[in-house]
Design an enzyme around this catalytic site. Structure first.
Site: not given
Ligand code: LLP
Length: 427
Positions: A238, A286, A288-289, A355-356
Site C-alpha cells: 500500500g 507486500e 507492489g506499486r 469506442c468508449e
Molecule cells: N497486499 C495485498 C493483500 C493487496 O491486496 C495488495 C493490492 C497489495 C499487497 C499491494 O498493494 P500496493 O503496494 O501495490 O499498493 N489496480 C489498482 C491497485 C489495486 C491494489 C490491490 N491490492 C491500481 O491500479 O491502483
C-alpha cells in the site's frame, strides 16, 4: 528515485533513448528499468533492517517473468493471489518458500498446488477458508502454514476502489474475532500458525494510516506471539508513490494539497519501526506499486490531432485496454513527449482509439503542441499497467521491454493477430 530522465530534451530509460526504442520495437510499448526495481527493493529492505524484514513483492502489480527474475535475484519473495502467480514465480526462478498467498476465494486446486510447492504462508481471510485449507492439507498429509489477515477497521484514506481495511470491505477477519479464530485454528491438525497480517489499502500517501494500523495491532500481535509462537507480523503493501509532478515532495502545491510529509522508505520506517521493533518479530511487507510503479512507462504514438471548437483531442495508438487506470480510477499519469517540442502549451485531451468515451488518459491538460507521428510516454505505468491490459476491441496486447543499463530484453513480444484468436473456434 528512478532511472527515467530527460537529457537534451529527449527522454531516457537508464542509458537508452526511449524514442529509439519506440522506433525499433513499435508502440504501444511498455519499458521497464531493471535498476529502478533493484534500488526500490533494496532501499526498502535496508531502511527497514531493524525489523528483520521479509519483502514479498505484490506481483499483481507487475508479473512479467523478467521483472520477477530481477527481483528474485535481489532476494525478494512474492505476494501471490492465484495459482497462476505461483506458476509465474517458479518459471522466473523465484522460491515458493518465500511466497505468501492472499485472496478471499482460493480454490482447492490452488491451495493444493501451493502446499505441494511449499509456500511460506497462506493469508487466510475467513473461517470457511480456514476449514478448506485444513481439509486440503489433511488430504495431502501436509500441514499448512497460515496467518490470519486481520481487518483492523482503519480507514486508509485512499480511492474507494482500493481501500481494503474497513468493515465495508470484503477483506480479512474482523479485529475483534481474531482471538477466537486463532484458538480454533490452533486445534486443527492440518494448520500451523506462522504469523498474523494486515493490509489496509493501496496508494496510501501518508504514514498515518500505517501507524494507526500498527498501533492497533500491537497488543493483539503480542498476545498471539506469546500464545502460539508466531514468527512474523505482516504489514501488507500500500505504500503510495508520486504520480503528479505538481505534488513532488516539498513543492508548494504539495504542501497545499496535503498536511503530511510524503511517504518515503525513511518516513515509513520512522513511523513504524518504533512501534513494531519491540515485538521482536520478523516484519513482512507486500509492496507492489512502491517497487514497480515508477519503474515503468508506456510509450505511444500520436495517430491524429483533432481540433474542434471546444477541444484539442490528441489521439494516440495506446488505449484503455493497454493502461486502464485513468478510465477505472480517474488516475493521473504524467504525459511527456519523447523528444523536445517547442511552442506554447495547448489544453489537450489525450485519448485512445477505443469506442468508449472512458478511453481518455487526461482531460484539458496543458501539453506541448503535438502532431501525428510524435511519441509520448505515460509515466509511472510500471504498476497495474500491463497486468490489467486486455485485448478489448481485438487489440493485440503491447510488447514489454526490460532495460538494464544499455542492455534491452524483449520481456514480452507484441501480440499478433493470431494471438487474438488462440484457442477459439468458429464452429
Ligand atoms: N497486499 C495485498 C493483500 C493487496 O491486496 C495488495 C493490492 C497489495 C499487497 C499491494 O498493494 P500496493 O503496494 O501495490 O499498493 N489496480 C489498482 C491497485 C489495486 C491494489 C490491490 N491490492 C491500481 O491500479 O491502483
Amino acid at each position: 528515485m528512478h532511472h527515467f530522465y530527460k537529457k537534451n530534451g529527449s527522454l531516457f530509460c537508464e542509458q537508452l533513448k526511449l524514442d529509439n526504442l519506440a522506433e525499433k520495437y513499435g508502440t504501444p510499448l511498455y519499458v521497464y528499468s531493471a535498476n529502478t526495481f533493484r534500488e526500490h527493493y533494496n532501499k526498502l529492505n535496508d531502511t527497514l533492517a531493524p525489523l528483520n524484514p521479509m519483502i514479498c513483492f505484490a506481483m499483481k502489480a507487475n508479473s512479467n517473468l523478467a521483472v520477477l527474475r530481477t527481483l528474485a535475484k535481489e532476494g525478494a519473495g512474492f505476494d501471490i493471489v492465484s495459482g497462476g502467480e505461483l506458476f509465474r514465480v517458479l518459471k522466473a526462478g523465484g522460491k515458493a518458500g518465500k511466497c505468501v498467498f492472499a485472496g478471499v476465494g482460493k480454490t482447492d486446486e490452488e491451495i493444493a498446488y501451493a502446499l505441494k510447492e511449499g509456500i511460506y504462508a497462506f493469508h487466510v481471510e475467513s473461517y470457511p477458508e480456514l476449514e478448506q485449507i485444513n481439509r486440503v492439507a489433511l488430504k495431502l498429509k501436509k500441514v499448512a502454514p497460515i496467518a490470519a489477515r486481520v481487518n483492523p477497521n482503519v480507514d486508509a484514506d485512499t480511492h474507494h476502489k482500493i481501500t481494503t481495511g474497513t468493515y465495508e470491505n470484503k477483506f480479512g477477519i474482523p479485529f475483534e474475532e481474531i482471538p477466537a479464530f486463532y484458538a480454533k485454528a490452533s486445534r486443527l491438525a492440518g494448520i500451523k500458525l506462522r504469523g498474523v497480517q494486515v493490509h489496509i489499502g493501496s496508494q496510501i500517501t501518508s504514514v498515518k494510516p500505517f501507524a494507526a494500523a500498527a498501533k492497533k495491532m500491537l497488543p493483539l500481535v503480542r498476545t498471539l506471539k506469546a500464545k502460539y509462537g508466531i514468527e512474523y507480523f505482516g504489514m501488507g503493501g500500500g505504500l503510495g508513490i508520486v504520480y503528479d509532478p505538481a505534488l513532488e515532495s516539498g513543492s508548494a502545491a504539495w504542501w497545499n494539497k496535503q498536511k503530511n510529509p510524503p511517504l518515503t522508505p525513511a518516513s515509513y520506517a520512522k513511523a513504524i519501526v518504533p512501534i513494531l521493533k519491540p515485538l521482536g518479530l520478523k516484519v513482512l511487507l507486500e509492496p507492489g506499486r512502491f517497487i514497480s510503479g515508477n519503474a515503468g512507462v508506456l510509450l505511444a504514438e500520436v495517430v491524429h490531432v483533432k481540433k474542434t471548437a471546444k477541444k484539442n483531442f490528441v489521439i494516440v495508438d495506446a488505449a484503455m485496454n493497454d493502461l486502464i487506470r485513468p478510465a477505472f480510477y480517474e488516475s493521473y499519469h504524467q504525459i511527456e513527449p519523447l523528444t523536445a517540442k517547442s511552442g506554447k502549451a495547448i489544453s489537450s485531451d489525450v485519448v485512445g482509439p477505443i469506442c468508449e468515451s472512458g478511453d481518455t488518459f487526461c482531460k484539458n491538460r496543458p501539453l506541448p503542441p503535438l502532431k501525428a507521428g510524435d511519441r509520448v510516454a505515460f509515466l509511472s505505468a510500471g504498476a497495474y499497467g500491463f497486468v490489467m491490459s486486455s485485448q478489448y476491441n481485438s487489440r493485440p496486447r503491447a510488447a514489454e521491454l526490460l532495460v538494464d543499463g544499455r542492455k534491452v530484453v524483449v520481456a514480452r513480444k507484441r501480440e499478433t493477430l493470431d494471438d487474438l484468436i488462440r484457442g477459439e473456434r468458429a464452429s
